[in-house]
Motif scaffolding. Structure first.
Motif, PDB file in Angstrom:
ATOM      1  N   LEU A   1     -17.424  39.898  25.199  1.00 40.50           N
ATOM      2  CA  LEU A   1     -18.959  39.724  24.334  1.00 40.50           C
ATOM      3  C   LEU A   1     -19.759  39.018  25.716  1.00 40.50           C
ATOM      4  N   GLU A   2     -19.138  38.049  26.487  1.00 38.90           N
ATOM      5  CA  GLU A   2     -19.891  37.341  27.491  1.00 38.90           C
ATOM      6  C   GLU A   2     -20.329  38.447  28.585  1.00 38.90           C
ATOM      7  N   ALA A   3     -19.028  39.280  29.084  1.00 38.37           N
ATOM      8  CA  ALA A   3     -19.586  39.797  29.794  1.00 38.37           C
ATOM      9  C   ALA A   3     -20.873  41.376  29.222  1.00 38.37           C
ATOM     10  N   ILE A   4     -20.752  40.892  28.884  1.00 38.70           N
ATOM     11  CA  ILE A   4     -22.149  42.355  28.231  1.00 38.70           C
ATOM     12  C   ILE A   4     -22.994  41.727  28.138  1.00 38.70           C
ATOM     13  N   LEU A   5     -22.923  40.371  27.506  1.00 38.86           N
ATOM     14  CA  LEU A   5     -24.369  39.285  27.728  1.00 38.86           C
ATOM     15  C   LEU A   5     -25.303  39.577  28.930  1.00 38.86           C
TER      16      LEU A   5
ATOM     17  N   ALA B   1     -28.895  40.516  33.005  1.00 40.47           N
ATOM     18  CA  ALA B   1     -28.629  40.759  34.599  1.00 40.47           C
ATOM     19  C   ALA B   1     -29.926  41.535  34.721  1.00 40.47           C
ATOM     20  N   GLY B   2     -29.528  42.952  34.191  1.00 38.18           N
ATOM     21  CA  GLY B   2     -30.378  44.112  34.358  1.00 38.18           C
ATOM     22  C   GLY B   2     -31.001  44.853  32.801  1.00 38.18           C
ATOM     23  N   GLY B   3     -31.075  43.875  31.735  1.00 39.88           N
ATOM     24  CA  GLY B   3     -32.079  44.567  30.673  1.00 39.88           C
ATOM     25  C   GLY B   3     -33.622  44.324  31.280  1.00 39.88           C
TER      26      GLY B   3
END
Ligand code: HEM
Ligand code: SF4
Lengths: 550, 166
Positions: free
Chosen positions: A229-233, A238-240
């Motif tokens: 989850l931390e990797a997704i967030l 960073a990129g959203g």
């Protein structure tokens, strides 16, 4: 029930103190509204058409009877005697005064409740199946993981100012009651080679650009939940996109860079952190499990004499057939309490009703209550032998309308009666529909239909995934509504198809009625549900008839 | 703008230098572009070097310089733009940056604690009145739920430790 310990209590108290200080600084003029806004939002306080609105988190929809009483108290003491249960398994109070907010929050904190992360661009309250830990369908209680996520995401320093709000839903049952495919992240617990883990779905969502989420990992071992989850967030933070609020959700990022590239970034980040401080182990998971107090289930068997005798009462039998579901423990049942009586706003409950449900939960249901995303309440653990007495007591409170899953079990957002963003009203339309479909024999004959209403494109009423979806639009300063057919929120999630031109307010109920008449006429048998008929026939026959009479 | 480091107001010894200007005889803060272009030449001088790093640029590009950079200044263009929180954690936890990590831009008191937890040790504060609030803000909580690089125990683990100790 998850029992808060001193860590949780200390944290909450500190949070209440912090907010009291922030409100004081706002009232003193030290903070202007722009600076105060994100702070109040972090605590669930919105400024609406008429007043401040307080949204209270009900983590994964689970309430103790005492917490329900605390909600009743807030409704009575600080609001107008009622509250509104929402599709996010939360409750909203619409009429709270700013000066009284800190006191209301302190009262709630005493019952372990708060408005944290029910708004703002942070990780919101994680939602789950209202039948968790009660349904025989599931492999494990998904609330364990929802609680692990709650702790990890609470005031997460890195993810409190994301591009946009972020919603996670989790289910452990085959039948998805948590709509996981229309959330920013959906998690489906399943087992592979004897290990429990998750299917990870990313980038679902409704609003003005609806998407069904994409599976980026078929199986994630449960110990890796938080690092993944931390990797997704982190990838999203960073990129959203931050240049356009309507394009800032993760679904747009996934759509624009593609599922493959998004997955690649997540996996690359995850490889760096998976063995770090976020790795879970059995001891950590068991420690959380120990905080969920398993009800002291009586050893009982299915179909007790009391229940069989009661079924001769036709009113009880109707409610039983409609609102009671099987339980994993013998002699027990899951009861859904309809908050959709004829003519009332969907999801509203009075303070007296809340107190009554709390008392009934104590008497008959091991003190536990759930909020369903369909804006109903659930008593997850009821002894079958008590069903008849429970039904009588619910009926006396106006809480036994046997319309669960039927056309009058409407999901509706607050709409123009409360919401500053609305194009059209939702609640009066829902009320009119329930009046038109008040005949219990008729709605039982029509069978399962989910009707969802949103007052604008933000889709708080999930209209895209209603079997019948109704969306408020504005046309020449008048309230008009678009109608979609064939949407689904479950494990086969699908967005509805537009029926045709928008319909003026006074025609909507008639159009819905003609759609349902068409279905009754064209179905192969009563076994073919509305949604199955729409899939078989397409929308054309419905369209012809719906607009024919105009 | 007042600079607070490790909770105490300090004087800022660093001079921010525009790309076209010549370097003064003092500790400097240069742009990301200049750092990447001039790299070694900057470190060959006798003065500490820091960099102002934009929030849409990958901080992992700083890897060759982490051991030599005295300051990395990250930017919050608006307090609502939280990209620098991730950058801060990556710098501290992934690259092991030990120098001064400075929060700049729209740095307001209600975010101080989040910043500190992500690894910032220096705050360039916008509102004079917020300076006195630093100590209070960064100690406003005693309990944290998630591990970050700051090494504090979180309830998930502390509960276990307590249970084992008992
Ligand atoms: C009354 C004040 C409310 C306001 C101002 C509001 C505002 C919004 C906005 C702006 C969005 C779109 C966000 C986006 O797509 O980026 C949204 C989505 C949503 N809201 Fe609300 N909302 C309100 C009430 C509610 C209520 C009462 C519920 C539950 C019944 C709710 C549940 C949701 C859900 C489920 C979504 C949609 C799906 C998604 O997140 O993709 N909201 N809301
Ligand atoms: S759908 Fe629109 S009208 Fe309804 S609550 Fe959400 S923002 Fe308001």
């Amino acid at each position: 029930m998850y029992i808060y310990d001193e860590f949780d209590r200390t944290f909450l108290q500190e949070r209440v103190d912090e907010f009291r200080d922030q409100v004081k600084r706002r009232l003193d003029g030290e903070l202007n509204e722009e600076e105060f806004k994100p702070l109040r939002l972090m605590n669930g306080v919105y400024l609406q058409l008429h007043a401040y609105m307080l949204r209270i988190a009900i983590p994964y929809g689970t309430l103790s009877s005492d917490q329900m009483r605390a909600l009743a108290h807030v409704a009575r003491r600080y609001d107008r005697g009622y509250g509104h249960f929402t599709t996010r398994q939360n409750i909203q109070f619409n009429w709270i005064k700013l000066e009284e907010l800190p006191d209301a929050m302190a009262d709630l904190a005493r019952a372990g409740m708060h408005g944290l992360q029910t708004s703002g661009n942070c990780i919101r309250n994680t939602t789950t199946d209202q039948w968790a830990n009660a349904t025989p369908e599931e492999i494990e209680d998904p609330r364990l993981y929802a609680e692990i996520i709650r702790q990890w995401s609470t005031l997460h320093p890195e993810f409190t100012y994301l591009p946009r709000k972020f919603k996670i839903a989790i289910t452990a049952a085959k039948h998805d009651r948590a709509a996981i495919r229309v959330h920013d992240i959906g998690l489906r617990l399943h087992r592979k080679d004897g290990v429990t883990g998750f299917e990870v779905i990313v980038g679902g969502g409704l609003g003005r650009t609806p998407f069904v989420g994409k599976t980026i990992r078929e199986f994630l071992p449960r110990h890796d939940l938080l690092s993944y989850l931390e990797a997704i967030l982190r990838t999203y933070n960073a990129g959203g996109r931050r240049d356009n609020i309507y394009k800032a959700r993760i679904k747009i990022q996934v759509h624009e860079i593609g599922t493959e590239e998004f997955t690649r970034r997540v996996e690359a980040e995850w490889a760096q952190i998976k063995d770090g401080a976020l790795a879970l182990d059995d001891a950590a998971i068991d420690a959380i499990r120990a905080h969920f107090k398993e009800p002291d289930f009586e050893a009982l068997t299915d179909g007790p004499a009391e229940l069989e005798a009661a079924k001769t009462n036709p009113d009880f039998a109707r409610w039983y057939a409609n609102s009671v579901a099987p339980h994993r423990k013998g002699g027990h049942a899951i009861v859904t309490i309809s908050l959709k009586p004829v003519g009332a706003p969907p999801g509203d409950a009075t303070a007296d009703q809340m107190d009554a449900v709390a008392d009934l939960a104590d008497q008959y249901a091991y003190g536990e209550i759930r909020v369903a995303h369909e804006q109903n309440l659930t008593l997850p653990h009821v002894r079958q032998k008590d069903l008849f007495t429970l039904w009588q007591a619910l009926d006396a409170q106006g809480l036994a309308t046997p319309n669960i899953g039927l056309i009058s079990d409407i999901i509706a957002c607050p709409g123009l009666d409360y919401c500053a963003l609305a194009n059209a009203r939702s609640i009066p339309l829902a009320q009119d529909l329930t009046k038109r479909f008040a005949d219990l024999d008729r709605i039982a004959d029509i069978g399962r239909v989910h009707l969802n209403i949103s007052g604008c494109i933000n889709a708080c009423g999930h209209h895209h995934v209603g079997h019948i979806g109704i969306l408020g639009v504005e046309k020449q300063d008048q309230e008009f509504y678009q109608i979609t057919l064939g949407g689904k929120a479950n494990h086969k999630a699908k967005l509805g198809e537009l029926l045709g031109p928008a319909v003026p307010e006074n025609e909507v109920v008639n159009v819905v009625e003609r759609i349902l008449d068409t279905y009754v006429e064209l179905r192969t048998s009563k076994q073919e549900t509305f949604i199955a008929a729409v899939q078989r026939l397409g929308i054309e026959p419905f369209k012809e008839r719906a607009y024919a009479a105009r | 703008m007042p600079l607070v480091k490790n909770g105490k107001p300090v004087a800022d010894a660093f001079v921010a230098v525009a790309d076209e200007d010549t370097l003064p005889d003092a500790p400097v803060l240069v742009s990301a572009t200049r750092l990447l272009a001039e790299g070694e030449a900057l470190f060959a001088r006798n003065h500490p070097v820091g960099v102002i790093w934009p929030n849409d640029k990958d901080v992992l590009l700083l890897e060759p310089f982490v051991d030599r950079l005295a300051v990395v200044a990250l930017i919050f263009p608006k307090f609502r733009d939280g990209r620098a929180y991730s950058q801060a954690r990556l710098l501290r936890e992934r690259l092991g940056f030990k120098g001064e990590l400075r929060a700049t831009g729209n740095v307001l008191r209600d975010q101080f604690l989040l910043m500190v937890r992500c690894g910032f040790d220096a705050l360039e504060i916008v509102k004079e009145g917020d300076v006195a609030a630093v100590e209070k803000e960064i100690h406003s909580y005693s309990v944290f739920y998630q591990p970050t690089g700051d090494g504090r125990p979180v309830p998930l683990r502390a509960r276990l430790a307590a249970a084992r100790g008992a």
